[in-house]
Design a protein around this motif. Sequence first.
Motif, PDB file in Angstrom:
ATOM      1  N   UNK A 122       5.678   6.145   6.601  1.00 45.96           N
ATOM      2  CA  UNK A 122       5.439   7.618   6.062  1.00 45.96           C
ATOM      3  C   UNK A 122       4.036   7.376   5.092  1.00 45.96           C
ATOM      4  N   UNK A 123       3.409   8.569   5.205  1.00 44.65           N
ATOM      5  CA  UNK A 123       2.165   8.529   4.187  1.00 44.65           C
ATOM      6  C   UNK A 123       1.802  10.009   4.260  1.00 44.65           C
ATOM      7  N   UNK A 124       0.885  10.461   3.292  1.00 39.88           N
ATOM      8  CA  UNK A 124      -0.145  11.552   3.467  1.00 39.88           C
ATOM      9  C   UNK A 124      -0.601  11.587   4.673  1.00 39.88           C
ATOM     10  N   UNK A 125      -0.938  12.569   5.457  1.00 40.97           N
ATOM     11  CA  UNK A 125      -1.745  12.651   6.707  1.00 40.97           C
ATOM     12  C   UNK A 125      -0.869  12.946   7.888  1.00 40.97           C
ATOM     13  N   UNK A 126      -1.641  13.037   9.045  1.00 39.12           N
ATOM     14  CA  UNK A 126      -0.885  13.400  10.435  1.00 39.12           C
ATOM     15  C   UNK A 126       0.063  12.161  10.619  1.00 39.12           C
ATOM     16  N   UNK A 127       1.126  12.463  11.166  1.00 39.53           N
ATOM     17  CA  UNK A 127       2.592  11.726  11.493  1.00 39.53           C
ATOM     18  C   UNK A 127       1.835  10.629  12.578  1.00 39.53           C
ATOM     19  N   UNK A 128       0.899  11.029  13.674  1.00 39.37           N
ATOM     20  CA  UNK A 128       0.240  10.125  14.517  1.00 39.37           C
ATOM     21  C   UNK A 128      -0.170   8.854  13.809  1.00 39.37           C
ATOM     22  N   UNK A 129      -0.790   9.055  12.721  1.00 43.27           N
ATOM     23  CA  UNK A 129      -1.296   7.927  12.034  1.00 43.27           C
ATOM     24  C   UNK A 129      -0.328   7.118  11.218  1.00 43.27           C
ATOM     25  N   UNK A 130       1.113   7.114  11.520  1.00 43.92           N
ATOM     26  CA  UNK A 130       2.044   6.593  10.765  1.00 43.92           C
ATOM     27  C   UNK A 130       1.715   5.014  10.895  1.00 43.92           C
ATOM     28  N   UNK A 131       1.499   4.658  11.915  1.00 43.97           N
ATOM     29  CA  UNK A 131       1.352   3.159  12.298  1.00 43.97           C
ATOM     30  C   UNK A 131       0.138   2.479  11.222  1.00 43.97           C
ATOM     31  N   UNK A 132      -0.772   3.332  10.910  1.00 48.78           N
ATOM     32  CA  UNK A 132      -1.645   2.895  10.150  1.00 48.78           C
ATOM     33  C   UNK A 132      -1.105   2.632   8.851  1.00 48.78           C
ATOM     34  N   UNK A 133      -0.458   3.579   8.157  1.00 48.00           N
ATOM     35  CA  UNK A 133      -0.094   3.540   6.924  1.00 48.00           C
ATOM     36  C   UNK A 133       1.020   2.136   6.723  1.00 48.00           C
ATOM     37  N   UNK A 134       1.653   2.058   8.004  1.00 50.97           N
ATOM     38  CA  UNK A 134       2.606   0.894   8.050  1.00 50.97           C
ATOM     39  C   UNK A 134       1.840  -0.468   8.136  1.00 50.97           C
ATOM     40  N   UNK A 135       0.921  -0.556   8.779  1.00 54.10           N
ATOM     41  CA  UNK A 135       0.495  -1.992   8.564  1.00 54.10           C
ATOM     42  C   UNK A 135      -0.514  -1.970   7.372  1.00 54.10           C
ATOM     43  N   UNK A 136      -0.867  -1.041   6.871  1.00 50.74           N
ATOM     44  CA  UNK A 136      -1.653  -1.106   5.744  1.00 50.74           C
ATOM     45  C   UNK A 136      -0.707  -1.648   4.465  1.00 50.74           C
ATOM     46  N   UNK A 137       0.516  -0.967   4.675  1.00 48.44           N
ATOM     47  CA  UNK A 137       1.494  -1.604   3.706  1.00 48.44           C
ATOM     48  C   UNK A 137       1.894  -3.006   3.960  1.00 48.44           C
ATOM     49  N   UNK A 138       2.239  -3.248   5.122  1.00 48.17           N
ATOM     50  CA  UNK A 138       2.703  -4.609   5.418  1.00 48.17           C
ATOM     51  C   UNK A 138       1.796  -5.468   5.121  1.00 48.17           C
ATOM     52  N   UNK A 139       0.161  -5.166   5.628  1.00 48.97           N
ATOM     53  CA  UNK A 139      -0.498  -6.462   5.249  1.00 48.97           C
ATOM     54  C   UNK A 139      -1.050  -6.429   3.796  1.00 48.97           C
ATOM     55  N   UNK A 140      -0.658  -5.387   2.983  1.00 50.52           N
ATOM     56  CA  UNK A 140      -0.854  -5.339   1.706  1.00 50.52           C
ATOM     57  C   UNK A 140       0.198  -6.287   0.941  1.00 50.52           C
ATOM     58  N   UNK A 141       1.475  -6.296   1.515  1.00 48.24           N
ATOM     59  CA  UNK A 141       2.236  -7.299   0.995  1.00 48.24           C
ATOM     60  C   UNK A 141       2.004  -8.537   1.390  1.00 48.24           C
ATOM     61  N   UNK A 142       1.556  -8.791   2.543  1.00 48.47           N
ATOM     62  CA  UNK A 142       1.199  -9.983   3.002  1.00 48.47           C
ATOM     63  C   UNK A 142       0.077 -10.630   2.159  1.00 48.47           C
TER      64      UNK A 142
END
Lengths: 332, 386, 200
Positions: free
Chosen positions: A269-289
């Motif tokens: 989840x993140x601001x913006x269209x839901x279809x771009x959810x995976x972008x948010x997801x990977x951004x967060x994951x790789x941020x943590x990595x």
Amino acid sequence: MSSLIQFISRLIPLELIHILIGLVAILAFIGVNGLVLVYVERKVAGFIQRRPGPFEVGPWGILQTLADAVKLMGKQLFSPSGGDRLLFWLAPMLAFAPLPLLFMTIPVGKNLVAFDANLGLILILAFSGLNVLALCFAGWGSYNKWSLLGAIRSVSQAVAYEIPMLLAVLAVTLTTGTLQLSAIVDAQGVWPWQWHFLTQPAGFIIYLICAFAETNRAPFDLPEAESELTAGFHTEYSGMGFGLFFLAEYSSMVVVSSVCTVLFLGGWKGPGPEILGFVWFFAKVYGLVLLMMWVRWTFPRVRFDQLLNISWRWLIPLSLFNLLYVAAVVKI
Amino acid sequence: MTTETLCGDFYTHCFQAEQDKEHEGRLIINMGPQHPSTHGVLRVIVEMEGEYISRAEPVIGYLHRMHEKMGEIKTYHQYMPNMGRVDYLHALAWNWAYIGAVEKLCQIEVPRRAEFIRVITCEMNRICSHLVWWGAYLLDLGAFTPIMYSFDDREQAVDLLQMITGSRLTYCYYRFGGVRTDINDAFIAGTRDFCKLMKSRLPMYKDLVTDNYILRKRCEEIGVLPLEMARRYGATGPVLRGSGQKYDVRRAEPYSVYPELDFEIPAFPEGDAMARYRVRVAEMEQSVRIIEQSLNMLPQGDFMAPKSPKRIKPPKGDVYFAVEGARGKIGVYIISDGSSTPYRLKLRSPSYSNLSLFAELAKGTLLADAVSILGSLDLVIPEIDR
Amino acid sequence: MKTSENLLEGLDICAQTRCRYEQCGCVTAVFLDQVQLRAAASRLFEAGYHIEDVTGVDFAEGIEVIYHFDHFDHPVDYPARVTLRVLTDHESPEVPTISDIFSGAGWHERECFDFFGVTFSDHPQFRPLLLPAEFDQHPLLKPEKNRESLYAFLGACEPVKPVKGERYHFEASVEAPVEAQKTPEALASSDTGQSRSEKA
């Protein structure tokens, strides 16, 4: 055409096809992820250490890890004489095999999940425990005293850190009331202040520390502490035996980061269209990595008794308090 | 486990034979000779009780080259390059110890300019040595990054030394009665820049590394070496000064122009690994101070004594000459029989004495602490084995 | 010099080398009988000395084992570097250990065994250190024809208390020909030998 699909779906349930496609995608992802992360890790290390990192093979050195992978595959596989060959070769497989399963239940985007099990969290926690068994086998099967010490360390480390981790996760499930990962994501909003890491900061930090320990990353990389145990449990491994452990390490980094994202950082989840959810997801994951890499190249390794003290003296009581706090404040 | 009792070499058997009856069956494990944290080919046999070391014994000699025998065969001039290979990290101090001993034996006068050049280069080499130690020690503790920073700085100094000595590691620069080449303006300017760089870098190291909480927990109160024990083993250098004794050959047995230079001998009384760490970091600061002073005081004149002998044939007699190396007191003892080769040449290496106390120091510590102690002793294995 | 005699007072010193620190780096060099070695080492230990090294030299008369000690504080009333010398024979070289007094001597003595084959009795861990255990030669022993006489090196040696030991004696040392040292090629040796003999 549609009758053909109907025929196939009668033969094989649609759910299974869904899972199979997911598995293939996940396997591809694990492989690519390994290559990318090794490259990123070396570039991050280079950046922190004021040197260029790999830059010879291919433009900006991006083919370096590919070359390394080919080298690893081309190497002869040795098994130490006197060792238990079965356990020795079972270990890298066992380290690697559960990983696709771990990725299965993680929702990458809205409805973008291979197998949305309603006990998804339990599945992840259960299968990630197999990693310890793999290290234990590797240490025992190697017939090497350093490997054995590494195996002993990894078991006691895993036991110590699984408890606060579970307690931190439990606190999240208390608020959401479900173990289904997609439901946990749904319980969080689009904006960062609606995510769990703000309502449960202690749980977030505990989980993060435990994630370092569970993936055997510095400063908690004691089972393979290079300067103490030569290379710990994987001292005797060559070629892809070592490669699988390596791949498993980088994949489990992504798994713990994904779980952390799902539980505490609002998942896809993140601001913006839901279809771009995976972008948010990977951004967060790789941020943590990236955070994990940053820590690895910055801190010295802790000592083994200090490692256990952090868990038993600080993290476990803290996570218990966190659980109480969540039960009392959030639930009521 | 019958195979267990059969394997192992002479030293393992000796070690096993000394095991107490009640401790029988404890894990005996070889740390080295190919262990990453033994920096070379040191081997330590340890008896472990879980993660604790109940007994340890260093086994050395894997890099033994019999320098002392070579000394009896080669002439005084021919032996000079050997000195760069004894301790590759502080090669110039060994150069100096040998050259100084022969100069003392033959009563060769060294021009003042040469003395200052020696001080400058030797102190620069000391900084290089400490920087390598600093990086390698933190590598032992699991911090990968500092060694890259320290090598970055060391590179500057090594480039400068290369400019005048021609080599980067195994220097052979000092000659009987002076030095091989004079230093030039580029070197002087570069050295001043390097001093400035070090002055800005050392506080950064302190912020980045020395004050790190994990590092402190790994060093403080680890391997506490009482002064009495250090004396018993003949430990010198930063190991001794980390136990609070302000003993430095540069002050205790002044040689060259050191008496004219203003510098302090850092000593910390705690005796733990952190104290030894601090001593070395403080010594880098002092070395920078010495270099800057020497550059300011550098006189004009010869860099080589005009009457320096082409053939060395010292009179009969013996001489002991000691200098302060990065690891402690480097002593060269020469007995001359009046011929062109020494009758006997003894090299006293500081690491040798410093390592011999490891067995006692490591008793009862954790394996990780033993690694930390071993690192804090700053061992250079070729120097130990000679 | 007086103080160094105080330090080792009461011990049977076979001979004492009068040396100048500026010249040979040590202040006192003392020949001892083997039986006196441990007593001398204990005295030095109590006086705050530390061990520098233990080494040997192969002479025609036997193997000379040399102990170097130094002091941290360099007090005025004690000399700095003190050298103890003990002679042992070639056939069965044996010297009492001082590794229980100076722990650091343990390794130096083991090294001395490797290089010269000198046995140190009562050493707790007496086994090869630098050389492989299978290696049964002692590389620093010289061939018979290359061995020099100990007396040739005793130019500045003064028999404080001449002792007729069983194995060796030092009467000859007094008459050690200082002039003979001066080989024509010897560099800057004339004043060296001079000052040394003057001091003596």
